[in-house]
Enzyme design. Sequence first.
Site, mmCIF file in Angstrom:
data_model
loop_
_atom_site.group_PDB
_atom_site.id
_atom_site.type_symbol
_atom_site.label_atom_id
_atom_site.label_comp_id
_atom_site.label_asym_id
_atom_site.label_seq_id
_atom_site.Cartn_x
_atom_site.Cartn_y
_atom_site.Cartn_z
ATOM 1 N N GLU A 40 0.829 -1.206 0.000
ATOM 2 C CA GLU A 40 0.000 0.000 0.000
ATOM 3 C C GLU A 40 0.871 1.267 0.000
ATOM 4 O O GLU A 40 0.723 2.158 0.829
ATOM 5 C CB GLU A 40 -0.988 0.002 1.169
ATOM 6 C CG GLU A 40 -2.290 0.700 0.817
ATOM 7 C CD GLU A 40 -3.400 0.513 1.848
ATOM 8 O OE1 GLU A 40 -4.388 1.261 1.738
ATOM 9 O OE2 GLU A 40 -3.297 -0.374 2.735
ATOM 10 N N TYR A 112 -0.035 -7.783 -1.732
ATOM 11 C CA TYR A 112 -1.126 -6.960 -1.214
ATOM 12 C C TYR A 112 -2.418 -7.507 -1.807
ATOM 13 O O TYR A 112 -2.858 -7.103 -2.877
ATOM 14 C CB TYR A 112 -0.923 -5.489 -1.568
ATOM 15 C CG TYR A 112 -2.013 -4.582 -1.040
ATOM 16 C CD1 TYR A 112 -2.537 -4.766 0.231
ATOM 17 C CD2 TYR A 112 -2.522 -3.546 -1.819
ATOM 18 C CE1 TYR A 112 -3.539 -3.949 0.712
ATOM 19 C CE2 TYR A 112 -3.515 -2.711 -1.335
ATOM 20 C CZ TYR A 112 -4.016 -2.927 -0.066
ATOM 21 O OH TYR A 112 -5.021 -2.110 0.414
ATOM 22 N N ASP A 153 0.230 -8.277 3.246
ATOM 23 C CA ASP A 153 -1.111 -8.025 3.750
ATOM 24 C C ASP A 153 -2.057 -8.879 2.910
ATOM 25 O O ASP A 153 -2.380 -8.527 1.790
ATOM 26 C CB ASP A 153 -1.434 -6.534 3.633
ATOM 27 C CG ASP A 153 -2.871 -6.204 4.028
ATOM 28 O OD1 ASP A 153 -3.610 -7.119 4.434
ATOM 29 O OD2 ASP A 153 -3.255 -5.018 3.915
ATOM 30 N N ASN A 155 -5.161 -9.622 3.714
ATOM 31 C CA ASN A 155 -6.560 -9.244 3.898
ATOM 32 C C ASN A 155 -7.435 -10.473 4.139
ATOM 33 O O ASN A 155 -8.547 -10.595 3.606
ATOM 34 C CB ASN A 155 -7.072 -8.438 2.695
ATOM 35 C CG ASN A 155 -6.850 -6.944 2.885
ATOM 36 O OD1 ASN A 155 -7.124 -6.393 3.956
ATOM 37 N ND2 ASN A 155 -6.347 -6.281 1.858
ATOM 38 N N ASP A 253 -2.147 1.889 10.001
ATOM 39 C CA ASP A 253 -3.029 1.056 10.807
ATOM 40 C C ASP A 253 -2.529 -0.387 10.921
ATOM 41 O O ASP A 253 -3.113 -1.195 11.635
ATOM 42 C CB ASP A 253 -4.471 1.086 10.292
ATOM 43 C CG ASP A 253 -4.586 1.034 8.782
ATOM 44 O OD1 ASP A 253 -3.572 0.768 8.114
ATOM 45 O OD2 ASP A 253 -5.697 1.270 8.265
#
Length: 267
Positions: A40, A112, A153, A155, A253
Amino acid sequence: MAPRKTLKLATYNVNGIGTRLPNLLDWLGREQPDIVALQELKAVDTAFPAAELDSAGYGAIWQGQRSWNGVALLARGAVPVESRRALPGDASDAQARYIEAAIHGIVVASIYLPNGNPRPGPKYDYKLQWMQRLARHAKTLVGLPHPVALLGDFNVIPTDIDVYDPKAWRKDALIQPEVREAFESIVEQGWTDALRQSSGERVVYTFWDYFRQHAERDRGLRIDHLLLNPVLAKDLQEAGVDRWVRLQDKASDHAPTWVTVRAPSGV
């Protein structure tokens, strides 16, 4: 024979490398990971801070994208040897979500994976299709005779232990049964989920949203994963999360998530 040295591999969704560069450089200086997968970036290629990272002792390769996505790989004291700039399986996919290179004797990917919200809809369909492509490519890597690490990441909340309040997330794309099954099918190819392997049944999170002081209250998710192929997994030492980075001012975050391994012979 001299003992093999230890390498620290980490993944870190920076949530905008321009905004978070001070946090990133501070973390690199303090923890000195040897291999870093970033996600990101939210920056075009020309805005990537290659000079600042070089001054910090890290070579880099990256694939940027304006306003969202973007992935990179960093190598301490070296330059990654790029092998792929996109996940195979869909030549029309222009989203910057995958990059792969050889670093310090290890094949490393920065991933990602799509978020998939809202569901149902095209974003959720894209997530599932992307995971199918990842599974096909991961299968070509897991059995290689040299060490491989898939970092990023993802997700994906693999199990209910990986979320502070499963009921509150039941409708989210990250926790859906088919998403969990797709992730598990990748792991079952022979990959080791290093953070879960190291933590056992202990609750550990890698992401805390910006609402209601969730970071300070440790109400988070485990969605950043480090998957090691069998050759690398046998050299697994420990894994953890640098939560202190998430508690900094203007932090991402996500927190950096890492694993230490014995370095390949000759490194």
